[in-house]
Design a protein around this motif. Structure first.
Motif, PDB file in Angstrom:
ATOM      1  N   PRO A  48     -10.444  17.965 -17.984  1.00 48.28           N
ATOM      2  CA  PRO A  48     -10.301  16.663 -17.711  1.00 48.28           C
ATOM      3  C   PRO A  48     -11.691  16.074 -17.742  1.00 48.28           C
ATOM      4  N   GLN A  49     -12.811  16.893 -17.169  1.00 49.95           N
ATOM      5  CA  GLN A  49     -14.138  16.224 -17.073  1.00 49.95           C
ATOM      6  C   GLN A  49     -14.855  16.198 -18.326  1.00 49.95           C
ATOM      7  N   GLY A  50     -14.202  16.534 -19.523  1.00 51.95           N
ATOM      8  CA  GLY A  50     -14.696  16.377 -20.813  1.00 51.95           C
ATOM      9  C   GLY A  50     -15.875  17.566 -21.166  1.00 51.95           C
ATOM     10  N   HIS A  51     -16.069  18.679 -20.416  1.00 48.99           N
ATOM     11  CA  HIS A  51     -16.698  19.738 -20.612  1.00 48.99           C
ATOM     12  C   HIS A  51     -16.365  20.657 -21.800  1.00 48.99           C
ATOM     13  N   LEU A  52     -14.785  20.776 -22.176  1.00 52.22           N
ATOM     14  CA  LEU A  52     -14.081  21.286 -23.070  1.00 52.22           C
ATOM     15  C   LEU A  52     -13.360  20.395 -23.885  1.00 52.22           C
ATOM     16  N   THR A  53     -13.110  20.357 -25.187  1.00 53.91           N
ATOM     17  CA  THR A  53     -12.000  19.574 -25.727  1.00 53.91           C
ATOM     18  C   THR A  53     -10.750  20.215 -25.497  1.00 53.91           C
ATOM     19  N   GLN A  54      -9.604  19.553 -25.748  1.00 53.80           N
ATOM     20  CA  GLN A  54      -8.421  20.202 -25.774  1.00 53.80           C
ATOM     21  C   GLN A  54      -8.326  21.290 -26.740  1.00 53.80           C
ATOM     22  N   HIS A  55      -8.706  21.364 -27.800  1.00 51.52           N
ATOM     23  CA  HIS A  55      -8.512  22.205 -29.108  1.00 51.52           C
ATOM     24  C   HIS A  55      -9.272  23.366 -28.498  1.00 51.52           C
ATOM     25  N   THR A  56     -10.471  23.267 -28.107  1.00 45.95           N
ATOM     26  CA  THR A  56     -11.230  24.495 -27.665  1.00 45.95           C
ATOM     27  C   THR A  56     -10.554  25.225 -26.315  1.00 45.95           C
ATOM     28  N   GLY A  57      -9.854  24.466 -25.562  1.00 47.77           N
ATOM     29  CA  GLY A  57      -9.361  24.982 -24.399  1.00 47.77           C
ATOM     30  C   GLY A  57      -8.224  25.616 -24.581  1.00 47.77           C
ATOM     31  N   ASN A  58      -7.240  25.485 -25.781  1.00 44.39           N
ATOM     32  CA  ASN A  58      -6.273  25.988 -26.190  1.00 44.39           C
ATOM     33  C   ASN A  58      -6.599  27.106 -26.585  1.00 44.39           C
ATOM     34  N   TYR A  59      -7.626  27.208 -27.578  1.00 38.68           N
ATOM     35  CA  TYR A  59      -8.094  28.839 -28.083  1.00 38.68           C
ATOM     36  C   TYR A  59      -8.555  29.441 -26.915  1.00 38.68           C
ATOM     37  N   ILE A  60      -9.039  28.868 -26.195  1.00 37.83           N
ATOM     38  CA  ILE A  60      -9.586  29.723 -24.803  1.00 37.83           C
ATOM     39  C   ILE A  60      -8.116  30.353 -24.066  1.00 37.83           C
ATOM     40  N   TYR A  61      -7.276  29.459 -23.927  1.00 34.04           N
ATOM     41  CA  TYR A  61      -6.220  29.985 -23.044  1.00 34.04           C
ATOM     42  C   TYR A  61      -5.377  31.006 -23.745  1.00 34.04           C
ATOM     43  N   ILE A  62      -5.151  30.968 -25.203  1.00 34.02           N
ATOM     44  CA  ILE A  62      -4.737  32.108 -26.063  1.00 34.02           C
ATOM     45  C   ILE A  62      -5.506  33.191 -25.866  1.00 34.02           C
ATOM     46  N   GLY A  63      -6.776  33.429 -26.004  1.00 35.96           N
ATOM     47  CA  GLY A  63      -7.556  34.434 -25.782  1.00 35.96           C
ATOM     48  C   GLY A  63      -7.204  34.838 -24.356  1.00 35.96           C
ATOM     49  N   LEU A  64      -7.186  34.214 -23.337  1.00 33.82           N
ATOM     50  CA  LEU A  64      -7.262  34.818 -22.048  1.00 33.82           C
ATOM     51  C   LEU A  64      -5.712  35.177 -21.927  1.00 33.82           C
ATOM     52  N   THR A  65      -4.599  34.582 -22.408  1.00 26.59           N
ATOM     53  CA  THR A  65      -3.281  35.061 -22.351  1.00 26.59           C
ATOM     54  C   THR A  65      -3.200  36.329 -22.889  1.00 26.59           C
ATOM     55  N   LEU A  66      -3.733  36.527 -24.240  1.00 25.90           N
ATOM     56  CA  LEU A  66      -3.725  37.925 -24.604  1.00 25.90           C
ATOM     57  C   LEU A  66      -4.170  39.064 -23.846  1.00 25.90           C
ATOM     58  N   ILE A  67      -5.399  38.531 -23.196  1.00 28.79           N
ATOM     59  CA  ILE A  67      -6.032  39.882 -22.556  1.00 28.79           C
ATOM     60  C   ILE A  67      -5.325  40.047 -21.356  1.00 28.79           C
ATOM     61  N   LYS A  68      -4.548  39.043 -20.572  1.00 26.33           N
ATOM     62  CA  LYS A  68      -3.723  39.223 -19.370  1.00 26.33           C
ATOM     63  C   LYS A  68      -2.612  40.060 -19.925  1.00 26.33           C
ATOM     64  N   ALA A  69      -1.867  39.619 -21.125  1.00 22.99           N
ATOM     65  CA  ALA A  69      -0.821  40.287 -21.488  1.00 22.99           C
ATOM     66  C   ALA A  69      -1.157  42.166 -22.020  1.00 22.99           C
ATOM     67  N   PHE A  70      -2.369  42.107 -22.390  1.00 21.37           N
ATOM     68  CA  PHE A  70      -2.926  43.697 -22.639  1.00 21.37           C
ATOM     69  C   PHE A  70      -2.821  44.294 -21.253  1.00 21.37           C
ATOM     70  N   TYR A  71      -3.416  43.773 -20.049  1.00 23.44           N
ATOM     71  CA  TYR A  71      -3.609  44.555 -18.856  1.00 23.44           C
ATOM     72  C   TYR A  71      -1.967  44.669 -18.275  1.00 23.44           C
ATOM     73  N   ILE A  72      -1.327  43.630 -18.487  1.00 27.60           N
ATOM     74  CA  ILE A  72       0.362  43.966 -18.000  1.00 27.60           C
ATOM     75  C   ILE A  72       0.993  45.127 -18.762  1.00 27.60           C
ATOM     76  N   VAL A  73       0.627  45.008 -20.091  1.00 25.69           N
ATOM     77  CA  VAL A  73       1.599  45.900 -20.965  1.00 25.69           C
ATOM     78  C   VAL A  73       0.738  47.433 -20.591  1.00 25.69           C
TER      79      VAL A  73
END
Length: 118
Positions: A48-73
């Protein structure tokens, strides 16, 4: 005879999860909490502050979600403590599933991949 059977069952149950200690559980919990906090910071402040674009934020979310999925599994579903054959079978299956989903998204027109014209 039944006491021996109960004792053997208890040993087997304890031996299956000997890799998980309370300290390791809390460490994994802390890592998952940290990743979640980073995701909230990105969603509520950085984008929202404009430090990241929505597109970049989505890629970061995907990466962080995959890391979380690894730890859970790996830790909470105990895959890290399984034999290599099972780990490999599940990993290869997961890669193929992701590959097929990507192919379906490309073929359906949801992802635009720039292919050279022949």
């Amino acid at each position: 005879m039944s006491e021996q059977h109960i004792h053997t069952t208890d040993e087997h149950a304890h031996g299956e999860h000997e890799g998980m200690t309370k300290k390791k559980i809390w460490k994994v919990f802390g890592i998952l909490l940290l990743i979640t906090v980073i995701e909230f910071i990105i969603a509520l402040w950085a984008i929202p502050q404009g430090h990241l674009t929505q597109h970049t934020g989505n890629y970061i979310y995907i990466g962080l979600t995959l890391i979380k999925a690894f730890y859970i599994v790996a830790y909470f579903m105990h895959l890290k403590f399984e034999k290599r054959g099972l780990q490999l079978a599940l990993t290869v299956s997961f890669i193929f599933i992701i590959y097929f989903i990507t192919l379906m998204l490309i073929e359906g027109g949801y992802l635009h991949v720039h292919m050279p014209k022949v």
